[in-house]
Design a protein around this motif. Structure first.
Motif, PDB file in Angstrom:
ATOM      1  N   TYR A 217     -55.103 -90.316  53.632  1.00  0.00           N
ATOM      2  CA  TYR A 217     -54.344 -89.941  52.430  1.00  0.00           C
ATOM      3  C   TYR A 217     -53.125 -89.096  52.792  1.00  0.00           C
ATOM      4  CZ  TYR A 217     -58.229 -91.567  49.539  1.00  0.00           C
ATOM      5  OH  TYR A 217     -59.189 -92.333  48.923  1.00  0.00           O
ATOM      6  N   SER A 218     -53.299 -88.171  53.725  1.00  0.00           N
ATOM      7  CA  SER A 218     -52.194 -87.303  54.135  1.00  0.00           C
ATOM      8  C   SER A 218     -51.076 -88.107  54.792  1.00  0.00           C
ATOM      9  CB  SER A 218     -52.698 -86.234  55.102  1.00  0.00           C
ATOM     10  OG  SER A 218     -53.628 -85.401  54.469  1.00  0.00           O
ATOM     11  N   ILE A 219     -51.437 -89.009  55.673  1.00  0.00           N
ATOM     12  CA  ILE A 219     -50.441 -89.832  56.369  1.00  0.00           C
ATOM     13  C   ILE A 219     -49.727 -90.750  55.386  1.00  0.00           C
ATOM     14  CG2 ILE A 219     -50.133 -91.683  58.070  1.00  0.00           C
ATOM     15  CD1 ILE A 219     -50.523 -88.916  59.340  1.00  0.00           C
ATOM     16  N   LEU A 220     -50.463 -91.361  54.479  1.00  0.00           N
ATOM     17  CA  LEU A 220     -49.858 -92.238  53.482  1.00  0.00           C
ATOM     18  C   LEU A 220     -48.838 -91.477  52.639  1.00  0.00           C
ATOM     19  CD1 LEU A 220     -49.703 -94.962  52.020  1.00  0.00           C
ATOM     20  CD2 LEU A 220     -51.594 -94.196  50.590  1.00  0.00           C
ATOM     21  N   TYR A 221     -49.218 -90.300  52.195  1.00  0.00           N
ATOM     22  CA  TYR A 221     -48.320 -89.483  51.373  1.00  0.00           C
ATOM     23  C   TYR A 221     -47.071 -89.093  52.164  1.00  0.00           C
ATOM     24  CZ  TYR A 221     -46.680 -85.723  48.356  1.00  0.00           C
ATOM     25  OH  TYR A 221     -45.910 -84.931  47.555  1.00  0.00           O
ATOM     26  N   LEU A 222     -47.259 -88.680  53.401  1.00  0.00           N
ATOM     27  CA  LEU A 222     -46.133 -88.284  54.240  1.00  0.00           C
ATOM     28  C   LEU A 222     -45.206 -89.463  54.526  1.00  0.00           C
ATOM     29  CD1 LEU A 222     -44.706 -86.093  55.811  1.00  0.00           C
ATOM     30  CD2 LEU A 222     -46.300 -86.463  57.677  1.00  0.00           C
ATOM     31  N   LEU A 223     -45.771 -90.634  54.772  1.00  0.00           N
ATOM     32  CA  LEU A 223     -44.946 -91.827  54.996  1.00  0.00           C
ATOM     33  C   LEU A 223     -44.137 -92.189  53.753  1.00  0.00           C
ATOM     34  CD1 LEU A 223     -47.251 -94.169  57.106  1.00  0.00           C
ATOM     35  CD2 LEU A 223     -45.092 -93.139  57.814  1.00  0.00           C
ATOM     36  N   GLN A 224     -44.753 -92.064  52.595  1.00  0.00           N
ATOM     37  CA  GLN A 224     -44.036 -92.369  51.363  1.00  0.00           C
ATOM     38  C   GLN A 224     -42.863 -91.402  51.150  1.00  0.00           C
ATOM     39  OE1 GLN A 224     -47.350 -92.223  48.655  1.00  0.00           O
ATOM     40  NE2 GLN A 224     -47.635 -94.437  48.695  1.00  0.00           N
ATOM     41  N   LEU A 225     -43.099 -90.111  51.416  1.00  0.00           N
ATOM     42  CA  LEU A 225     -42.037 -89.119  51.283  1.00  0.00           C
ATOM     43  C   LEU A 225     -40.901 -89.403  52.264  1.00  0.00           C
ATOM     44  CD1 LEU A 225     -43.997 -85.747  50.906  1.00  0.00           C
ATOM     45  CD2 LEU A 225     -42.692 -86.951  49.148  1.00  0.00           C
ATOM     46  N   ALA A 226     -41.259 -89.664  53.517  1.00  0.00           N
ATOM     47  CA  ALA A 226     -40.244 -89.921  54.542  1.00  0.00           C
ATOM     48  C   ALA A 226     -39.462 -91.192  54.242  1.00  0.00           C
ATOM     49  CB  ALA A 226     -40.910 -90.002  55.918  1.00  0.00           C
ATOM     50  N   ALA A 227     -40.133 -92.233  53.795  1.00  0.00           N
ATOM     51  CA  ALA A 227     -39.438 -93.481  53.458  1.00  0.00           C
ATOM     52  C   ALA A 227     -38.461 -93.253  52.310  1.00  0.00           C
ATOM     53  CB  ALA A 227     -40.448 -94.570  53.103  1.00  0.00           C
ATOM     54  N   ASN A 228     -38.858 -92.468  51.332  1.00  0.00           N
ATOM     55  CA  ASN A 228     -37.943 -92.156  50.225  1.00  0.00           C
ATOM     56  C   ASN A 228     -36.725 -91.395  50.721  1.00  0.00           C
ATOM     57  OD1 ASN A 228     -39.501 -93.450  48.318  1.00  0.00           O
ATOM     58  ND2 ASN A 228     -40.617 -91.616  47.744  1.00  0.00           N
ATOM     59  N   LYS A 229     -36.925 -90.460  51.641  1.00  0.00           N
ATOM     60  CA  LYS A 229     -35.792 -89.709  52.199  1.00  0.00           C
ATOM     61  C   LYS A 229     -34.860 -90.645  52.966  1.00  0.00           C
ATOM     62  CE  LYS A 229     -37.831 -85.131  52.604  1.00  0.00           C
ATOM     63  NZ  LYS A 229     -36.824 -84.400  51.838  1.00  0.00           N
ATOM     64  N   ILE A 230     -35.423 -91.595  53.689  1.00  0.00           N
ATOM     65  CA  ILE A 230     -34.599 -92.553  54.450  1.00  0.00           C
ATOM     66  C   ILE A 230     -33.803 -93.424  53.487  1.00  0.00           C
ATOM     67  CG2 ILE A 230     -34.695 -94.587  55.948  1.00  0.00           C
ATOM     68  CD1 ILE A 230     -37.073 -93.175  57.379  1.00  0.00           C
ATOM     69  N   ARG A 231     -34.415 -93.847  52.411  1.00  0.00           N
ATOM     70  CA  ARG A 231     -33.709 -94.689  51.424  1.00  0.00           C
ATOM     71  C   ARG A 231     -32.530 -93.948  50.794  1.00  0.00           C
ATOM     72  NH1 ARG A 231     -39.031 -95.812  49.750  1.00  0.00           N
ATOM     73  NH2 ARG A 231     -39.728 -97.783  50.578  1.00  0.00           N
ATOM     74  N   GLU A 232     -32.649 -92.627  50.688  1.00  0.00           N
ATOM     75  CA  GLU A 232     -31.581 -91.823  50.077  1.00  0.00           C
ATOM     76  C   GLU A 232     -30.365 -91.659  50.984  1.00  0.00           C
ATOM     77  OE1 GLU A 232     -33.441 -88.147  49.018  1.00  0.00           O
ATOM     78  OE2 GLU A 232     -34.634 -89.073  47.431  1.00  0.00           O
ATOM     79  N   ILE A 233     -30.538 -91.938  52.262  1.00  0.00           N
ATOM     80  CA  ILE A 233     -29.428 -91.748  53.214  1.00  0.00           C
ATOM     81  C   ILE A 233     -28.427 -92.884  53.070  1.00  0.00           C
ATOM     82  CG2 ILE A 233     -28.816 -91.616  55.662  1.00  0.00           C
ATOM     83  CD1 ILE A 233     -31.551 -90.342  56.151  1.00  0.00           C
TER      84      ILE A 233
END
Length: 133
Positions: A117-133
């Motif tokens: 669950y922790s890794i999934l949540y962290l991956l989702q956050l990081a992917a969203n940050k990458i999309r914002e770039i």
């Protein structure tokens, strides 16, 4: 975008097959902290942060930006987006480090499912940050 990308849900609520190793690494870090191996922890945290950085790109339609290029900012960074990729990596590493060093978390009570669950949540956050770039 590859043709197979049309059939893959990159925003899924589950870890993909390639992402399944990350929770195991996190779980082993917690188990290593129980055994009192601080050198083991720092090396594994670094490896996990790098792996998660690249896995986050897999959840987007963007080509990954290699960390090796970003390590030498004076020579290779041409625009602010490169700095933002460095910030994504730093965010991931900070989150993993905080998870592993949180005094409120008892490593003996952490399960592999908790790590997933922790890794999934962290991956989702990081992917969203990458999309914002």
């Amino acid at each position: 975008m590859k043709i197979i990308d049309l059939f893959v849900n990159k925003n899924s609520k589950e870890l993909s097959q390639t992402e399944k190793e990350a929770p195991e690494i996190l779980y082993n870090i917690f188990r290593g902290s129980i055994a009192g191996e601080p050198a083991f922890m720092s090396e594994r945290i670094e490896k996990l942060a790098v792996d998660l950085y690249y896995l986050a790109f897999n959840r987007t339609n963007r080509k990954s930006v290699k960390l090796e290029v970003l390590e030498y900012p004076t020579a290779f960074i041409n625009n602010s987006s490169d700095m933002q990729y460095i910030a994504v990596y730093a965010f991931i590493k900070e989150c993993v480090t905080e998870m592993c060093n949180d005094p409120m978390v008892s490593p003996g009570l952490i399960s592999l499912k908790d790590c997933e669950y922790s890794i999934l949540y962290l991956l989702q956050l990081a992917a969203n940050k990458i999309r914002e770039i």
